[in-house]
Scaffold this active site. Structure first.
Site, PDB file in Angstrom:
ATOM      1  N   PRO A 300       0.814  -2.006  -2.144  1.00  0.00           N
ATOM      2  CA  PRO A 300       1.168  -3.391  -1.832  1.00  0.00           C
ATOM      3  C   PRO A 300       0.321  -3.938  -0.681  1.00  0.00           C
ATOM      4  O   PRO A 300      -0.074  -3.179   0.203  1.00  0.00           O
ATOM      5  CB  PRO A 300       2.635  -3.301  -1.386  1.00  0.00           C
ATOM      6  CG  PRO A 300       3.106  -1.947  -1.716  1.00  0.00           C
ATOM      7  CD  PRO A 300       1.919  -1.073  -1.871  1.00  0.00           C
ATOM      8  N   GLY A 301       0.066  -5.238  -0.733  1.00  0.00           N
ATOM      9  CA  GLY A 301      -0.610  -5.895   0.390  1.00  0.00           C
ATOM     10  C   GLY A 301      -2.100  -5.657   0.468  1.00  0.00           C
ATOM     11  O   GLY A 301      -2.703  -5.866   1.513  1.00  0.00           O
ATOM     12  N   VAL A 302      -2.734  -5.214  -0.631  1.00  0.00           N
ATOM     13  CA  VAL A 302      -4.183  -5.025  -0.567  1.00  0.00           C
ATOM     14  C   VAL A 302      -4.920  -6.214  -1.185  1.00  0.00           C
ATOM     15  O   VAL A 302      -6.128  -6.179  -1.343  1.00  0.00           O
ATOM     16  CB  VAL A 302      -4.641  -3.725  -1.265  1.00  0.00           C
ATOM     17  CG1 VAL A 302      -4.209  -2.517  -0.483  1.00  0.00           C
ATOM     18  CG2 VAL A 302      -4.139  -3.653  -2.677  1.00  0.00           C
ATOM     19  N   LYS A 304      -4.146  -7.915  -4.265  1.00  0.00           N
ATOM     20  CA  LYS A 304      -4.253  -8.023  -5.726  1.00  0.00           C
ATOM     21  C   LYS A 304      -3.887  -9.439  -6.182  1.00  0.00           C
ATOM     22  O   LYS A 304      -4.618 -10.059  -6.944  1.00  0.00           O
ATOM     23  CB  LYS A 304      -3.317  -7.003  -6.403  1.00  0.00           C
ATOM     24  CG  LYS A 304      -3.615  -5.576  -6.021  1.00  0.00           C
ATOM     25  CD  LYS A 304      -2.704  -4.615  -6.711  1.00  0.00           C
ATOM     26  CE  LYS A 304      -1.261  -4.732  -6.336  1.00  0.00           C
ATOM     27  NZ  LYS A 304      -0.898  -4.359  -4.983  1.00  0.00           N
ATOM     28  N   THR A 305      -2.772  -9.922  -5.670  1.00  0.00           N
ATOM     29  CA  THR A 305      -2.336 -11.253  -6.075  1.00  0.00           C
ATOM     30  C   THR A 305      -3.327 -12.304  -5.604  1.00  0.00           C
ATOM     31  O   THR A 305      -3.657 -13.230  -6.337  1.00  0.00           O
ATOM     32  CB  THR A 305      -0.963 -11.562  -5.462  1.00  0.00           C
ATOM     33  OG1 THR A 305      -0.137 -10.442  -5.661  1.00  0.00           O
ATOM     34  CG2 THR A 305      -0.341 -12.776  -6.092  1.00  0.00           C
ATOM     35  N   SER A 666      -0.647  18.738  -6.117  1.00  0.00           N
ATOM     36  CA  SER A 666      -1.655  18.741  -5.062  1.00  0.00           C
ATOM     37  C   SER A 666      -1.173  19.351  -3.754  1.00  0.00           C
ATOM     38  O   SER A 666      -1.954  19.508  -2.815  1.00  0.00           O
ATOM     39  CB  SER A 666      -2.188  17.329  -4.820  1.00  0.00           C
ATOM     40  OG  SER A 666      -1.179  16.550  -4.262  1.00  0.00           O
ATOM     41  N   LYS A 709      -5.864   9.364   0.060  1.00  0.00           N
ATOM     42  CA  LYS A 709      -5.418  10.466   0.917  1.00  0.00           C
ATOM     43  C   LYS A 709      -6.285  10.578   2.160  1.00  0.00           C
ATOM     44  O   LYS A 709      -5.787  10.767   3.274  1.00  0.00           O
ATOM     45  CB  LYS A 709      -5.473  11.783   0.136  1.00  0.00           C
ATOM     46  CG  LYS A 709      -4.376  11.882  -0.931  1.00  0.00           C
ATOM     47  CD  LYS A 709      -4.541  13.140  -1.742  1.00  0.00           C
ATOM     48  CE  LYS A 709      -3.426  13.284  -2.770  1.00  0.00           C
ATOM     49  NZ  LYS A 709      -3.638  14.431  -3.647  1.00  0.00           N
TER      50      LYS A 709
END
Ligand code: ADP
Length: 775
Positions: A300-302, A304-305, A666, A709
């Site tokens: 979220p918050g990168v 996209k929208t 992992s 990561k």
């Protein structure tokens, strides 16, 4: 200024879906307005009653002439009524009324029944004198009789049908039979149903839709307004008229301008911008929309929208966001059938109605959070929407006719692809949007977020200064996220606090050189001071010093946002054996994870806590088995010195943040390292994090999400990262400055992992010798 007094007998109607009422009134008499007393909230006036029935009967003067007129009127009225089918009860009643009612009342009553225009009705109402009223009504009656005769001549065989209609709706029915066309047109202007019909005919809807609409409007005309279905049908028709069947905006697409716009709106995210530009370039060259549907996947918050919004802007198209999170009913997408009470069109059709054009950019937000329920699978409904082969004839249940969605540009966003139904995933092209590095976040904050927040809070750069070190402090100590949403919120909080200071300063500040920072204690002082000096503040305004920008330094930050929420806890938590740092990938971005182990007397049981999935549990078993089989080699012993690690020993492994379900292979290397530390009594280096899948033979296999990561480890201030050898290629995606801060250890087997995880390595040989000497 003449009106009719009436008694409201009944009010029927409902407020849903639109307020719609039918009022039944009984007319009493005419009146004239003498004086208007008030108009709001409803008009009140002094009125004078104009006609009283008993008055007419007593008027001797004109009685003779009136008698003649009324006789003539009566004859016409009887002639008219007898032309109708007397077997219909309403007609028979009307016939009886003609005889029973006083003659003077007849003109009013018949005018309201026969086909007359509103104008004519008003004229009759205005005719206060009875004689005038009779004179005016007779021609109308004659006209009606003539019309009826004509109709009977031309439509003999159908006559019965007409009369049957009459029986159901006596008032309307007479208006059905006759008419000259001018009359009809005059009334049409006042009739919004007819307006609606006109709109339907002139709208550019598809042939199929037009057919359905015309059928519906025919039904609507025959329906009494008080029926609930009337409102429903009307709403349907209004929606059909409003839909942009043929209305579209013109695409303006110029790749160079698009690149500039994307760069201006968004910092970093090069890979995403490159792919979006490619997509747009193909669209420019080939004017065909049958391309893949882009799906941006990331925490979220990168942005996209906001990239979706920028694409709409570059294309010059309307933008509409459809939030799909939590949608679990397929009628949310495809609408309800109109037979249900409260039926509505789906979100796609609603969106089209909102934007008013048929080629908007639709952003399907959070496709990974679609639910499933008894009401059907919304993902399946979306398939039809997104498939370019099918969506030119998308049929919403509410519309029940096909609507062409092929011009709509769909873009989807999601946090993870894991929960997107495979069929849906198949139709989309996934573009990963990873989280940001600290440096990128600082740039984004200073280029985009801070100017935006300043504007929203009415501040100028002359009033507030946020240096880069402060931004870095906010990023590292007040937020822990892959995107920039909380950072944005924190900046908003700072702006609010500064706005208060600035507003206070503008009105009340009296002290010439105030400290520039907005500290809390200062704030309190300031308020009390203000209270004291309030009386003189008005005059003191003139002596204000030139405004100083408020500088947000670390102290100010602490006052506004409170004490730091995140501290570097790494070194502290690695102060005892049996703890190691793993790297996990979640839909919210990468995260570091402390794996803890402890041992106690017992019967060789392994306890795992922290909401683990099956794969993770298997990794734990693998790790223990590998360590047991290599215990001698590494000189690992249990509490009583035995190489059988589980002999009289229980092991407990815990993965913190127990509320979050964790799964995936992992964590394998981390568990091995953690247990190796527990059994050897040595501390794992406090600045090392690791990720990788293990096998029973001690090999390290590649895992996913390396970029997220690594960013998480960087955020947490770790220095060395152990990753599987085969993941080396993934490091290329990581920004150079991040790579420079970190040391990467590529491991292909567990020996290498352990060597890198412990200070001075985790040697094998010397201990084997010691083992020999012991024996
Ligand atoms: P998402 O849809 O990925 O959850 P949003 O698009 O709502 O996130 O982004 C949140 C905020 O962050 C928006 O105000 C957006 O403008 C801002 N933002 C995110 N990434 C960037 C970037 N690279 N450049 C500028 N602003 C960004």
């Amino acid at each position: 200024r003449i009106g009719t007094a009436a008694l409201a007998v009944q009010v029927v109607g409902s407020n849903w879906p639109k307020p719609h009422y039918t009022l039944l009134v009984t007319g009493l008499c005419r009146f004239q307005i003498l004086q208007l007393l008030k108009e709001k909230p409803y008009p009140v006036a002094e009125v004078e009653q104009l006609d009283r029935l008993e008055q007419f009967t007593n008027q001797h003067k004109s009685e003779e002439e009136l008698g003649e007129l009324s006789e003539q009127f009566y004859k016409y009225a009887v002639q008219l009524v007898e032309m109708l089918d007397m077997s219909v009860p309403a007609v028979a009643k009307l016939r009886r009324l003609l005889d029973n009612l006083p003659r003077e009342a007849l003109p009013d009553i018949l005018t309201s029944i026969i086909r007359t225009s509103n104008q004519e009705k008003l004229q009759i109402l205005d005719a206060v004198r009875l004689e005038e009223r009779f004179k005016m009504t007779i021609p109308l009656l004659v006209r009606q009789i003539e019309g009826l005769k004509l109709l009977q001549k031309t439509r003999k065989p159908k006559q019965d049908d007409d009369k049957r209609v009459v029986a159901i709706r006596p008032n309307r029915r007479i208006s059905h039979i006759p008419s000259t066309t001018e009359d009809e047109e005059e009334e049409e202007d006042h009739d919004d149903v007819v307006m609606l019909e006109k709109k339907i005919r002139t709208s550019s809807m598809s042939e199929q839709a037009l057919k359905v609409c015309l059928k519906e409007i025919k039904r609507l005309k025959k329906m009494p307004q008080s029926m609930p279905e009337y409102a429903l049908t009307r709403n349907y028709l209004e929606l059909m008229v409003e839909l942009p069947w043929n209305k579209s905006t013109k695409d303006r697409l110029e790749i160079r301008a698009a690149r500039i716009l994307l760069d201006n709106d968004h910092y970093a995210m090069e890979k995403l911008k490159k792919r979006v530009l490619e997509y747009l370039a193909v669209r420019q060259l080939k004017n065909n929309l049958k391309g893949p549907i882009l799906c941006f996947v990331g925490p979220p918050g990168v942005g996209k929208t906001s990239v979706g919004r920028s694409i709409a802007k570059t294309l010059g198209r309307e933008f509409h966001r459809i939030a799909l999170g939590g949608v679990c009913d397929q009628s949310d997408i495809r609408g309800h059938r109109r037979t249900y009470v409260g039926s509505m069109p789906g979100r796609i059709i609603n969106g089209l109605k909102t934007v008013g054009v048929n080629n908007p950019v639709f952003l399907l937000d959070e496709v990974d959070k679609l639910g499933k329920s008894l009401q059907g699978d919304p993902a399946a409904a979306l398939l039809e929407v997104l498939d370019p082969e099918q969506n030119h004839s998308f049929t919403d249940h509410y519309l029940n006719v096909a609507f062409d969605l092929s011009q709509v540009l769909f873009i989807a966003t999601a946090n993870t692809t894991a929960t997107i139904p495979p069929a849906l995933l198949d139709r989309m092209e996934i573009i990963q949007v990873p989280g940001y590095t600290q440096e990128e976040k600082i740039e984004i904050a200073h280029r985009h977020l801070i100017p935006k927040q300043l504007e929203q809070h009415g501040l100028t750069p002359q009033q507030i200064q946020i240096p880069q070190v402060t931004t870095l402090d906010i990023i590292t100590r007040y937020t822990r996220e892959a995107g920039v949403r909380s950072l944005d919120r924190k900046l908003g909080a700072i702006c609010r606090a500064v706005a208060v200071k600035v507003a206070e300063g503008q009105h009340k500040e009296t002290k010439p050189d105030r400290p520039e920072v907005g500290e809390g204690e200062d704030c309190k002082e300031h308020v009390t001071e203000d209270a004291k000096t309030e009386s003189i503040s008005d005059t003191a305004d003139l002596a204000l010093p030139p405004e100083m920008p408020i500088l947000i330094d670390f102290h100010a930050l602490k006052d506004i946002l409170g004490p730091p929420m995140y501290e570097m806890e790494v070194s502290e938590r690695l102060s005892q054996p049996g703890v190691a740092i793993g790297l996990a990938w979640t839909p919210l971005g990468g995260e570091i994870m402390f794996v803890e182990a402890s041992r106690m007397d017992g019967e060789g049981q392994l306890t795992l806590t922290g909401q683990l999935g099956d794969v993770m549990k298997e990794s734990a078993h693998l790790a223990i088995s590998w360590l047991r089989s290599n215990a001698k080699r590494y000189q690992l012993t249990n509490a009583s010195g035995s190489f059988d690690l589980l002999d009289n020993t229980d092991i407990h492994l815990h993965f913190p943040a127990g509320a979050v379900t964790k799964d995936g292979p992992s964590a394998g290397v981390t568990i091995v390292t953690c247990l190796a530390s527990l059994f050897s009594g040595r501390l794992v280096c406090s600045d090392v994090a690791m990720t990788g899948e293990i096998t029973l033979r001690g090999l390290v296999l590649p895992v996913g999400g390396i970029k997220d990561k690594v960013l998480a480890a960087h955020r947490a201030g770790l220095k060395r990262i152990i990753i599987p050898q085969r993941n080396e290629k993934d490091l290329e995606e990581i920004a150079v400055n991040v790579r420079q801060d970190l040391t990467f250890v590529m491991a292909s087997c567990l020996d290498e992992v352990l060597n890198a995880a412990f200070d001075g390595g985790f040697a094998v040989k010397p201990r084997v010798e010691r083992l020999n000497s012991k024996l």
